[in-house]
Design an enzyme around this catalytic site. Structure first.
Site, PDB file in Angstrom:
ATOM      1  N   CYS A  79     -74.198  -0.884  -3.058  1.00  0.00           N
ATOM      2  CA  CYS A  79     -74.414  -0.508  -1.165  1.00  0.00           C
ATOM      3  C   CYS A  79     -74.972   0.664  -0.631  1.00  0.00           C
ATOM      4  O   CYS A  79     -74.751   1.552  -1.527  1.00  0.00           O
ATOM      5  CB  CYS A  79     -72.650  -0.089   0.185  1.00  0.00           C
ATOM      6  SG  CYS A  79     -73.070   0.713   0.962  1.00  0.00           S
ATOM      7  N   CYS A  82     -73.984   3.531   1.013  1.00  0.00           N
ATOM      8  CA  CYS A  82     -72.903   4.247   0.629  1.00  0.00           C
ATOM      9  C   CYS A  82     -73.941   5.555  -0.560  1.00  0.00           C
ATOM     10  O   CYS A  82     -72.838   6.376  -0.588  1.00  0.00           O
ATOM     11  CB  CYS A  82     -72.270   3.359   0.048  1.00  0.00           C
ATOM     12  SG  CYS A  82     -70.859   2.089   0.348  1.00  0.00           S
TER      13      CYS A  82
END
Length: 318
Positions: A79, A82
């Protein structure tokens, strides 16, 4: 991905009176147990950021949440957002020095927790207070917005749950804190501010922040320079007269709060704008709130007057 649910509305919905009372009892019990074990022991800064699994969730999150707000970061290695949000949350957790703990959960390795929390996408950030889970926001977000949400979480934790955080070993925290190299642009900004070149200082601080958006020193300097520039052409008597005659005039109250700040009357400035938030609504209320947050930056988040004003603001808002 843009941040969603950047508010504490979920906290208010979940923090029912019964839950709050139970959480306070848990917090008191946790403090008694800590005291019986020889209490007063400090937590090192490394323990403010922890990796949590399904096996450790109860001990690391649920039990901890009786004495400190636990912020959960659902993330994954693949991600990209993230990778932006995660380091920021880790840095903020350290900076709050025991007022929150950050629990990082890898969704690929902990699918059951991912499903139990009803996570729709990552990064997703939740909080647990006294065993009560609540959503905070989803997606990467600017640090100022994240800090505002965390400040509100801390205020709600103390007011509604009696949860005040944990003690941190100050010497260990200082030892782990990275020392930033001297920045010549930042030094030039400070010099411009000292000699009264407010326009030059503002531009220099903005240049620093363009390269390093998280630079706390530059944020503080920029806030101070902008404050001084706002008041330099104001007539103090006219400003205070307008504020006294029009208590609901947001612009008049903002101008007066700025003068209070420059005059060293920090509590008066904060109190004035909190009261303005209380008596206004809609866009006016939001302008007063945002300006109050900007004045917090002038003083710095570690100042106890800021913490007290944030608590009062949270009480007004929620």
């Amino acid at each position: 991905m843009q941040p969603r649910n950047m508010s504490m509305s979920g906290v208010v919905d979940l923090a029912a009176v019964k839950a709050a009372g139970e959480a306070k009892q848990k917090a008191e019990q946790a403090r008694r147990e800590q005291s019986a074990r020889g209490g007063g022991q400090s937590t090192g800064p490394a323990q403010l950021v922890i990796d949590v699994t399904e096996e450790t969730f109860e001990s690391e999150v649920l039990q901890r949440s009786a004495e400190v707000p636990v912020v959960i970061d659902f993330w994954a290695e693949w991600c990209e957002p993230c990778k932006q949000l995660g380091p920021m949350l880790e840095r903020l957790a350290q900076s709050y020095a025991g007022r929150i703990v950050l629990a990082k959960i890898d969704v690929d390795a902990n699918q059951l927790l991912f499903q139990q929390f009803g996570v729709q996408g990552i990064p997703a950030v939740f909080a647990v207070l006294g065993g009560q889970a609540m959503p905070l926001f989803q997606g990467a977000a600017p640090e100022a917005q994240v800090r505002e949400v965390l400040d509100q979480l801390i205020a709600v934790a103390e007011q509604r749950f009696g949860i005040t955080g944990i003690q941190v070993d100050g010497e260990a925290a200082a030892a782990e804190a990275p020392k930033a190299p001297e920045n010549p642009v930042l030094a030039a900004a400070h010099e411009a501010l000292d000699r009264g070149d407010l326009g030059g200082a503002v531009n220099a601080y903005k240049n620093v922040l363009s390269d390093d958006p998280a630079n706390v020193e530059a944020k503080l300097g920029l806030a101070q320079a902008e404050l001084l520039r706002r008041v330099q052409d104001k007539d103090p008597q006219a400003v205070r007269k307008a504020a006294a005659e029009s208590p609901a005039d947001v612009d008049a109250q903002i101008d007066a709060a700025d003068l209070d700040m420059v005059g060293g009357h920090v509590e008066d400035a904060f109190g004035r704008l909190v009261e303005t938030v209380r008596r206004t609504a809609g866009e006016d209320r939001d302008r007063a709130r945002v300006h109050l947050l900007e004045l917090f930056d002038v003083v710095g988040s570690d100042d106890p007057r800021v913490s007290q004003a944030r608590t009062t603001l949270a009480r007004v808002l929620f």
